[in-house]
Design a protein around this motif. Sequence first.
Motif, short mmCIF file in Angstrom:
data_model
loop_
_atom_site.label_atom_id
_atom_site.label_comp_id
_atom_site.label_asym_id
_atom_site.label_seq_id
_atom_site.Cartn_x
_atom_site.Cartn_y
_atom_site.Cartn_z
N LEU A 13 0.82 -1.21 0.00
CA LEU A 13 0.00 0.00 0.00
C LEU A 13 0.85 1.26 0.00
N ALA A 18 2.57 6.49 -3.23
CA ALA A 18 2.03 6.87 -1.92
C ALA A 18 3.10 7.60 -1.09
N TYR A 22 2.72 11.32 0.40
CA TYR A 22 2.96 11.53 1.82
C TYR A 22 3.97 12.66 2.04
N ASP A 34 -1.43 12.93 10.21
CA ASP A 34 -2.39 13.41 9.21
C ASP A 34 -1.97 13.04 7.79
N ALA A 37 -2.70 9.39 7.23
CA ALA A 37 -4.13 9.18 7.00
C ALA A 37 -4.52 9.61 5.59
N LEU A 38 -3.85 10.63 5.07
CA LEU A 38 -4.14 11.10 3.72
C LEU A 38 -3.84 10.04 2.67
N VAL A 39 -2.75 9.29 2.85
CA VAL A 39 -2.41 8.24 1.89
C VAL A 39 -2.95 6.88 2.32
N ARG A 40 -3.74 6.87 3.39
CA ARG A 40 -4.45 5.68 3.87
C ARG A 40 -3.52 4.55 4.31
N VAL A 41 -2.53 4.92 5.11
CA VAL A 41 -1.69 3.93 5.77
C VAL A 41 -1.63 4.28 7.24
N ALA A 42 -1.26 3.33 8.05
CA ALA A 42 -1.14 3.56 9.49
C ALA A 42 0.14 4.32 9.79
#
Length: 133
Positions: A13, A18, A22, A34, A37-42
């Motif tokens: 991911l 990504a 980021y 933040d 979260a924008l790139v949808r990873v922890a």
Amino acid sequence: MTAPSRGRGRPALFNADAQQRYLEARAAGATQKDAAALVRVAANTIRYHRATDHAFREADDTAAACGRQARIDQLAHGETRYKHYGCRCTTCTKAATVGRTNRPSYNAKEARIIPISPTGQESSCSFPLARAS
């Protein structure tokens, strides 16, 4: 011929695309959480890549420094910017001067003394009992 294999496991991911998104978010002023979260990873994924990939860590540090400066630039001019970020423009200097003059001066007041023992007694009755025992 068989179709080319796609490999094992699930796809990554946090790939190069990504990572770039980021880093752009970090440079724009987003925090690590933040931007993750924008790139949808922890956020732990970011920490893992910082620990294992030295090039990514250096890029993240550079982006974080740019992001911090971007957040400072977006901060309104006033006493806070004068005190904490060293801005010495006329707006910040005037705000700091007004803030200092309107602040109560605790050194100029006389300290209020609160009596511990009741009036007319030297000490409470528990002190002689403690000394007698």
